[in-house]
Every structure is written in C-alpha cells, then in structure tokens.
Write a protein that holds these residues in place. Structure first.
Motif: not given
Length: 578
Positions: A308, A311-312, A377, A380-381, A384-385, A410, A428, A432
């Motif tokens: 992720s 990609t970001e 990230l 939220v990301n 998302k991933y 979340s 967070t 992770s």
C-alpha cells in the motif's frame, strides 16, 4: 313318377352348381386381391366338430373357475376373511443413496454403507424392524468441518416416517444437499399380524444422488490435521487451523480446523454423552476456524501495508528507518507525558524488504501512521487497501455456509464501539501491525496472500473440482508488478534469514511472513501465524496456518507446523513442488 325324379335332381343340381368364375377365383388369385387377407378365396364353413370341441373346452374351464370360487368363498371363506383382516398393506419408503463425496484423487471422503439397521434411534415398533437404510460413513480424522453431517430419516412411535429424507446439516453435506440427496422410491408391503412381510411390490424405484469430486487432497488434509492437533495438545494452544490453496484458480487443497467433531456420531445421534461434551467444550468444537473464526492477525498484514505504501508513493523501498526498539509520541493532552510504542526487538536501520523479513514494528508504525517527518498511510488508506485484498471485510464467496466478515478498525468503528473516545494516532499504529480491533478469517488471509503471490488476481476459494463458475469469479487489483516484486523479495528474505527461517528447505523455495498477535489485557496469550507461497519463482500454492491462543512464552508455533508439513510433502506428495 318321372316328374318327381326330375324335380329332385333339378334341386340338387341348383344347390351344388359352381359358377366358372368361382373356379378360376379359387384356383388363381387375381393381381388386385390381397392373398394375406384371403381376398379372392371362397370362404369355407367351420366344421361342426370344431365348434363342439371349443364349447366343451370353455364349459370345462368355466366349471373349474366356479369350483375354485366356491371353495374360496364358501368352504374357506371365513378363514380367508380373518386372514385379510389381520394383514395390512402399507406404503414404505425405499431410501435413495446419497451421492459419494471424493477428493481430487478419487479417494472416498463420504460414502454409504448398505444394510445398516439404524431405525432403533427413532422407534422400536414391529414394522420399523423391516426398515433398513444406508448409513453415511466419513473419512476421519481432519474432515468434519468441511464434510459436515446429516440428519437421518426419522419415525414417530407408530412407525410412520415424518422425515423421509437424509438432510445435510453442515459442511458440504448441507451446501450441496439438493445435488447429492437423490430421490426416494416407494413400495407396497403386506404385513401379517405377527409382523412378517407376506409380499411386497416396488412402485417407484429410488434415484441415486449425484457424486461430488472435491479439490481436496485427503493425504495432505489428514497430515496437516495431525500436525496441528499434535502442536495444540503439546504446547497448550486452544486450537488451530490451516488452509492451502491454488493461487491461480482458488482450488482448496486442504482446510483444517482443530478441534473437530465426529460426523458419524452427530449423524446417528445415539452417543448422547459425546455430543453433550461437544456442546460443553470451551474450545468451540463446532466452529470451523477457517471461515467462522475471527482472529487478530498481527504481523501477517505487514506485506499488504508495505504494498500500500509503495502504491501510494509515500516511501521508497530502499529508504531505511531506524528501529531502536520503540518510538515515543508526546501526549497532546498532557505535554509532559509520552506514549511508547515498542518494537519486538531492536532492528536498527531497515529498508522495506528487511522490515518485512525481520517484521520490524517501528518501520510499519512509521509508514502506517507517520513519524518524524515520514508520511504515513493513515487509517483511511490502511482500511482501503485491506478491503482491496479482502482482509477483514466482506466474504470470500467460498461454497460453505457460516463465513464471517471480520473487522477493520476505523474512526467510525471506534465511535460505535467506544463512544466518546476519539481516534488516536496510537490506534493507527496498532492497526498498521495487525492489532487493536483487527479481526480476520484464515480464508480471507489465504485469498489475500494468493493475490499477493500472483500479482493482483483475487480469486474465489472453492471446494468442488472443475467449478468453472467459481473460477470465473475473480477481480484484478491494479498495482504495479515492481511493487509486488519488492514485497515478494521481503517475504523470501524472511525465509532465508528472517522470522520464517524454519521454512528454508532445500527441496522448494518458499516465501513467507510470520505473525504473533497478542491477546487480552495482560497480553500473556498469542495467536501464532505463518502465511506464504511456493514455489517462489513461480507461485502456485499459498498457505496460512494459525495456532490459537497459546502462551506468549511459547517459542514453537505455526511455522513449525508448516515445516513439518513441507517435509512430509517432499516425501509423499512431491508433485506439488514442481
């Protein structure tokens, strides 16, 4: 006198006279007459002797019929009346055989045994003793949660069946019940007062149920179960589970859940003591841990969040982050206080590949939530991933009932479950590394690691060999191949020198990621995970093994189970390493 003689001869001549055309017709059949229908022939009368003979013959047999009728109705009428009153005609079910369930090599997993008398479970009436139905036999151990069990046809006290079919209750027996159940037949049976069958007549023949050929390899399935069971019992894990799947098409080779129940015992329902123990067992014997168990994943989510971050574009894979064993965050509400987030060890400077290999928490805290100028990230990301790979959200589409969706932590989730407590950076960080409120199933994880292994094809897991509909159900995750390559290299390094070094075997190259998820407030219990794929150069099979709720001081976990299985497969099923 002469006149009378003349008249007499004249009459005789008239009666016996034959016309010439009749002679010709009788001697030669004309072309337009059908000789097979006797056209063109002169009819001849039946001889009187023949008529007399037929008459005598008919009278003789009519006489015999009347004599027998009299004997039955008059001489023995009362006896036969009593006999008929004591006899009963009943309609009985002819039970259809359910289809046989096979593994991918045509080894029987479920089959029917003929001639077993199981009616005693429902009734002890005289009529019931004549009923015999097939029983379902199950390959064991290691298959119960996949195969399930059945409910047998059941009678009331009068011997009448109020349930006339075998009904699948769980597993493939339930999922494919309509396909494998077959269609019952029926027969009429005459039974006398002593309960003996006098006669029977089949009205409708039963139709055999269709067979199922599964994707399972029963050899690997049984062996993986024994390895998981052995470790759970020797190292005090509550339970364990494991899945191996074809990363290209979703075929499940093995799907193990321990502890398990005995399918035959549940089907028959006679061993009430054992069944009662199943219900009282705190290990949740009935739960299929591969699809219904929700577990904290721990570090096995790290490769997905590394992908992720690439990609970001928030970090270069070669950038190093320093792990001194922890990071500290100042409390925004109490500036003089800090919150410490620990790593599991001091890892020093680590880039992305090494961070995956050694499972650096500090590295993933940093790319997950951000730290000291390194952008993260964000929650939220992260969500998302995780959803993109089917982790912790949604169903895999597997052909078994009872699948759970899981949870991705979340802001909204926390507001719902912890009202008044705002989302914090620490939440967070913990998300992770696969902690906090993260909950996943093993089936979600094996599907996700398949997409990781095959560069983005998210397949649908399934149990039926040649299920083209399931194989067509896939999605493509649009991520660059070079990003997948970085993660693959990190997982390979985890095997060559990192946390999954137990899987560094000479006969096949494996890429893997381990995880140790802490449980409870005291954090003295852990879930031990390992996931990965092989062969590394051309990924075909993916695996996930989880040992549930063992001691945090235990040094032996899921990796040891996978190593045992790989060693066993190298000798017994080497074809999977080619």
């Amino acid at each position: 006198m002469s006149l009378k003689i003349f008249k007499k001869h004249k009459i005789k001549n008239v009666n016996s006279f034959v016309e010439p055309d009749e002679i010709f017709l009788d001697s030669e059949n004309l072309e337009n007459f059908d000789s097979q229908q006797f056209e063109g022939r002169i009819e001849k009368q039946i001889h009187k002797k023949t008529v007399i003979f037929l008459g005598i013959f008919c009278v003789f047999f009519i006489g015999l019929f009347l004599i027998q009728l009299g004997r039955l109705q008059i001489q023995k009428g009362e006896a036969y009346l009593k006999r008929s009153e004591n006899n009963t005609l009943t309609k009985q079910v002819i039970f259809a055989d359910r289809g046989v369930i096979y593994d991918r090599n045509n080894v029987k997993l479920v089959w029917n045994e003929k001639g077993k008398d199981i009616t005693a479970q429902a009734t002890t009436t005289e009529i019931a003793k004549d009923f015999k139905m097939p029983t379902r036999e199950y390959l064991s151990p290691g298959f119960s949660h996949i195969l399930g069990y059945v409910s047998y046809p059941t009678q009331d006290k009068s011997g009448k069946f109020w349930q006339t079919e075998f009904i699948g209750i769980n597993g493939l027996e339930k999922q494919y019940n309509d396909k494998i159940k077959g269609e019952n037949g029926s027969k009429t049976v005459e039974i006398d007062a002593t309960g003996k069958v006098q006669s029977e007549n089949v009205v409708n023949s039963p139709k055999l149920g269709a067979d199922l050929v599964t994707t399972l390899d029963s050899r690997i399935q049984k062996q993986l179960f024994l390895f998981i069971k052995g470790l759970a019992e020797s190292r005090s894990f509550v339970g364990g589970a494991g899945v191996i799947m074809n990363a290209q098409n979703g075929e499940i080779l093995t799907s193990v859940s321990f502890p398990e129940y005995n399918s035959k015992i549940l089907s028959l329902g006679k061993d009430t003591k054992t069944i009662k123990n199943y219900f009282s067992d705190k290990r949740k014997v009935f739960m299929n841990r591969t699809i219904s168990g929700l577990y904290t994943p721990g570090s096995v989510v790290k490769p997905f969040f590394a992908l992720s971050a690439l990609t970001e574009g928030i970090i270069d894979p070669s950038k190093q982050i320093l792990s001194t064993g922890s990071i500290s965050i100042q409390n925004p509400y109490f500036p003089d206080q800090t919150t410490v987030f620990k790593d599991w060890r001091v890892n020093g400077w680590t880039d992305m590949r090494e961070a995956i290999a050694v499972s650096s928490d500090v590295y993933f805290y940093t790319i997950g939530g951000g730290y000291q100028g390194q952008k993260g990230l964000g929650i939220v990301n992260l969500g998302k991933y995780a959803r993109m790979f089917g982790i912790g959200a949604g169903l895999t589409g597997i052909d078994l009932l009872g699948e759970k969706e899981g949870t991705i932590p979340s802001i909204e989730w926390k507001e719902e479950n912890f009202p008044g407590d705002p989302w914090r950076i620490g939440n967070t960080y913990h998300t992770s590394i696969g902690q906090y409120g993260f909950q996943v199933t093993l089936m979600q994880m094996v599907r996700a690691v398949s997409a990781l292994a095959n560069n983005g094809k998210l397949v649908t897991p399934h149990y039926i060999l040649g299920d083209t509909e399931k194989e067509k159900q896939f999605s493509i995750i649009d991520i660059k191949k070079e990003n997948f390559d970085v993660v693959h290299e990190g997982m390979r390094q985890a095997v060559t020198y990192g946390t999954a070094i137990a899987l560094d075997v000479p006969y096949v190259s494996v890429a893997a990621k381990t995880g140790t998820a802490q449980l409870g407030v005291l954090k003295n219990k852990v879930n031990s995970w390992v996931m990965g794929f092989f062969p590394y150069e051309n990924p075909k099979y993916t695996f996930v093994i989880m040992m549930e709720s063992g001691s945090s001081t235990n040094s032996t976990g899921a990796s040891s189970v996978m190593r045992q299985l790989l060693d066993w497969m190298s000798v017994n099923t080497p074809e999977y390493f080619k």
